[in-house]
Design a protein around this motif. Structure first.
Motif, PDB file in Angstrom:
ATOM      1  N   TYR B  33      45.104  13.936 -13.417  1.00 26.14           N
ATOM      2  CA  TYR B  33      45.023  14.691 -12.171  1.00 26.14           C
ATOM      3  C   TYR B  33      45.824  13.949 -11.111  1.00 26.14           C
ATOM      4  O   TYR B  33      45.898  12.720 -11.123  1.00 26.14           O
ATOM      5  N   ILE B  49      45.160  17.885  -1.142  1.00 22.25           N
ATOM      6  CA  ILE B  49      45.419  18.830  -2.207  1.00 22.25           C
ATOM      7  C   ILE B  49      45.335  18.106  -3.538  1.00 22.25           C
ATOM      8  O   ILE B  49      45.557  16.891  -3.592  1.00 22.25           O
ATOM      9  N   ARG B  50      45.021  18.828  -4.601  1.00 20.74           N
ATOM     10  CA  ARG B  50      44.949  18.219  -5.926  1.00 20.74           C
ATOM     11  C   ARG B  50      45.598  19.148  -6.950  1.00 20.74           C
ATOM     12  O   ARG B  50      45.693  20.355  -6.743  1.00 20.74           O
ATOM     13  N   GLN B  51      46.039  18.545  -8.056  1.00 16.83           N
ATOM     14  CA  GLN B  51      46.717  19.282  -9.114  1.00 16.83           C
ATOM     15  C   GLN B  51      46.219  18.796 -10.464  1.00 16.83           C
ATOM     16  O   GLN B  51      46.239  17.583 -10.718  1.00 16.83           O
ATOM     17  N   LYS B  55      47.643  22.502 -15.596  1.00 16.11           N
ATOM     18  CA  LYS B  55      47.970  23.749 -14.912  1.00 16.11           C
ATOM     19  C   LYS B  55      49.452  23.778 -14.567  1.00 16.11           C
ATOM     20  O   LYS B  55      49.963  22.844 -13.959  1.00 16.11           O
ATOM     21  N   ASN B  58      51.673  25.548  -9.333  1.00 16.67           N
ATOM     22  CA  ASN B  58      51.582  24.563  -8.276  1.00 16.67           C
ATOM     23  C   ASN B  58      50.426  24.883  -7.337  1.00 16.67           C
ATOM     24  O   ASN B  58      50.233  26.032  -6.934  1.00 16.67           O
ATOM     25  N   ALA B  59      49.681  23.837  -6.944  1.00 17.71           N
ATOM     26  CA  ALA B  59      48.555  24.030  -6.045  1.00 17.71           C
ATOM     27  C   ALA B  59      49.037  24.291  -4.619  1.00 17.71           C
ATOM     28  O   ALA B  59      50.078  23.772  -4.192  1.00 17.71           O
ATOM     29  N   THR B  60      48.281  25.096  -3.893  1.00 16.13           N
ATOM     30  CA  THR B  60      48.547  25.344  -2.476  1.00 16.13           C
ATOM     31  C   THR B  60      47.222  25.334  -1.732  1.00 16.13           C
ATOM     32  O   THR B  60      46.185  25.757  -2.260  1.00 16.13           O
ATOM     33  N   GLU B  61      47.290  24.831  -0.506  1.00 15.77           N
ATOM     34  CA  GLU B  61      46.134  24.835   0.403  1.00 15.77           C
ATOM     35  C   GLU B  61      46.673  25.101   1.799  1.00 15.77           C
ATOM     36  O   GLU B  61      47.127  24.209   2.498  1.00 15.77           O
ATOM     37  N   SER B  65      51.508  22.538   0.126  1.00 12.31           N
ATOM     38  CA  SER B  65      51.766  22.937  -1.249  1.00 12.31           C
ATOM     39  C   SER B  65      52.436  21.790  -1.973  1.00 12.31           C
ATOM     40  O   SER B  65      52.971  20.876  -1.349  1.00 12.31           O
TER      41      SER B  65
END
Lengths: 114, 115
Positions: B33, B49-51, B55, B58-61, B65
């Motif tokens: 992670y 943010i975390r990834q 997955k 791409n994570a976004t908050e 991003s």
């Protein structure tokens, strides 16, 4: 809900003195951690406790001992402080046993060893 | 052992503009992670943010991003519409997928927001 609390916030020690940094969390987390942060560096792991009753060394464990007193509390002890241990110390906790678990951090303790 | 490298000690951006902070990491693990933490002058560590490595998306908050390139072992953070409150140290961090190991942090990037 206080989250992760640390005491004290500031401390000045003389070389050779001992002290214990206290950490407590009220989120019912399984895992707890101690990090140190030096100028120009990211946080480095000192010790961690994956669950109550277990502790393991991290990247920089020399000169420190820890105690997982119960599920809520995880203390860090300096038996004979040295100037090289001048740093900011952070405690963190996480629900994680397996899989991703966000670590929640305490406000830190600034320790100066003269 | 895993390592995390942030090659930009300091970045500056105009308010309302976009900035990208770089992070590369080295690992032989396939399950892990990645995180970005913010540390303002108060020194409180705040998760941005975390990834999860498994997955592809791409994570976004909100305004934050990431660009996660697993093969290149790259994990950059993009902040859009920068605000004065975004000024802080930003740390990239790595965590192994198994067990409850701690985080491995980079040395951080100091982000300055120009009004």
């Amino acid at each position: 809900n206080a989250g992760v609390t640390q005491t004290p916030k500031f401390q000045v020690l003389k070389t050779g003195q001992s002290m214990t940094l206290q950490c407590a969390q009220d989120m019912n987390h399984n895992s707890m951690y101690w990090y140190r942060q030096d100028p120009g560096m990211g946080l480095r792991l000192i010790y961690y406790s994956a669950s109550e009753g277990t502790t393991d060394k991290g990247e920089v464990p020399n000169g420190y001992n820890v105690s997982r007193l119960n599920k809520r509390e995880f203390s860090l002890r300096l038996e004979s402080a040295a100037p090289s241990q001048t740093s900011v110390y952070f405690c963190a906790s996480s629900h994680r046993l397996a899989g991703v678990g966000e670590q929640f951090f305490g406000p830190g303790t600034r320790l100066t060893v003269l | 052992a895993q390592t995390v490298t942030q090659s930009q000690p300091e970045m500056s951006v105009q308010e309302a503009e976009t900035v990208t902070l770089s992070c590369t990491y080295d690992t032989s693990e396939s399950d892990y992670y990645l995180f970005w933490y913010k540390q303002p002058p108060s020194r409180q560590m705040i998760l941005v943010i975390r990834q999860e490595a498994y997955k592809q998306q791409n994570a976004t908050e909100n305004r934050f991003s990431v660009n996660f390139q697993k093969a290149a072992k790259s994990f950059s953070l993009k902040i859009s519409d920068s605000q004065l409150g975004d000024a802080a140290m930003y740390f990239c961090a790595y965590q192994s997928g198994g067990g409850a190991d701690g985080l491995t942090f980079g040395k951080g990037t100091h982000l300055i927001i120009q009004p």
